[in-house]
Design an enzyme around this catalytic site. Sequence first.
Site, PDB file in Angstrom:
ATOM      1  N   LYS A  54      18.470   8.189  35.025  1.00  0.00           N
ATOM      2  CA  LYS A  54      19.095   7.028  35.670  1.00  0.00           C
ATOM      3  C   LYS A  54      20.070   7.480  36.745  1.00  0.00           C
ATOM      4  CE  LYS A  54      18.605   4.081  31.671  1.00  0.00           C
ATOM      5  NZ  LYS A  54      19.128   3.729  30.357  1.00  0.00           N
ATOM      6  N   GLN A  98      24.390   2.915  27.196  1.00  0.00           N
ATOM      7  CA  GLN A  98      23.134   3.464  26.672  1.00  0.00           C
ATOM      8  C   GLN A  98      23.033   3.199  25.167  1.00  0.00           C
ATOM      9  OE1 GLN A  98      20.593   4.986  28.520  1.00  0.00           O
ATOM     10  NE2 GLN A  98      19.479   4.893  26.582  1.00  0.00           N
ATOM     11  N   ASP A 121      21.814  -4.776  32.353  1.00  0.00           N
ATOM     12  CA  ASP A 121      20.769  -4.664  31.335  1.00  0.00           C
ATOM     13  C   ASP A 121      20.323  -6.065  30.882  1.00  0.00           C
ATOM     14  OD1 ASP A 121      19.452  -2.466  30.497  1.00  0.00           O
ATOM     15  OD2 ASP A 121      20.801  -1.951  28.861  1.00  0.00           O
TER      16      ASP A 121
END
Length: 298
Positions: A54, A98, A121
């Site tokens: 990422k 994460q 997200d």
Amino acid sequence: MTASIIDGKAFAEGLRARVAREVAALKAEKGLTPGLAVVLVGDDPASQVYVRSKTRQTHDAGMAGFDHRLPANAAEADVLAVVERLNRDAAVHGILVQLPLPAHIASSRIIAAIDPAKDVDGLSAVNAGRLVQAPAGPLDFPVACTPLGCLMLLKDSLGSLSGADAVVVGRSVLVGKPMAQLLVREDCTVTMAHSRTRDLPGLCRRADILVAATGRAEMVKGDWVKPGATVIDVGITRIAGADGKQRLVGDVAFAAAREVARAITPVPGGVGPMTVACLLHNTLQAARRSIGLGPAVL
Ligand code: NDP
């Protein structure tokens, strides 16, 4: 019929290039650099690989990347403090924590603490609720990256999805539920299946669009697929191959399904690369919204 391959790797590359062009334009015209902060707690090897990828792709797209690493024994309050600092940081337009987090930290409380405008997200209750309630038309809030990527691949492959019978196998907050909502918005007739579904093979056989997101290696057999269906395989599982080497497989028995379907995503190289590309897409759009611009059409 041998299905065509839906090349998610190529589509994701194209999407990342379009995002990079929009980032360059935003910098040149508005003096704004989109910024993505990634918070990693602990030292899970798979998470470290994802975060590295990422970070690299964030920089490649011309965005600013901010990495925050905390030890595995960090307290929930420490993680919340980082999130709250990032919420206030004007250089940060997207925050990704994460997952999975260490067991002593409630991921629901961490996700709830992220400013919904920076929740790239799309997992917060606010953005999940918006997805249920928002009218048809462009999405002006972050949507979970993996299902958003699946939708882009489906629209690229099929054009209009209107009226299609869609079956989504899996009902997670991360994939199955937002996927089903996105397909309803596209005027599909959607059935969400899960581990208690009766006659899953028969249900799948009715699907014009079949999305599998279970994490059960090659569970969906070739004769579960309706002839001419479009199959999106979200699952990623590592299994031992005949030669003893590890290999990645999806939720769908690819070789058999390919003989029946119209189009199918491979694993790897299908849905996987779309997730990070959509994260960059969501960060760009969040940065644009932060200065009152509408979504870039990508
Ligand atoms: P979860 O474990 O959270 O959810 C799995 C879902 O599958 C559950 O709803 C479960 O049902 C359902 N399920 C499990 N077994 C069966 C079965 N035998 N029959 C029918 N349904 C079943 O997983 P995620 O949604 O997070 O991920 C799913 C897969 O997608 C994993 O392989 C994951 O690695 C992959 N993934 C890939 C991404 C990518 O970038 N390509 C991103 C995210 C995930 P129930 O609710 O009843 O338990």
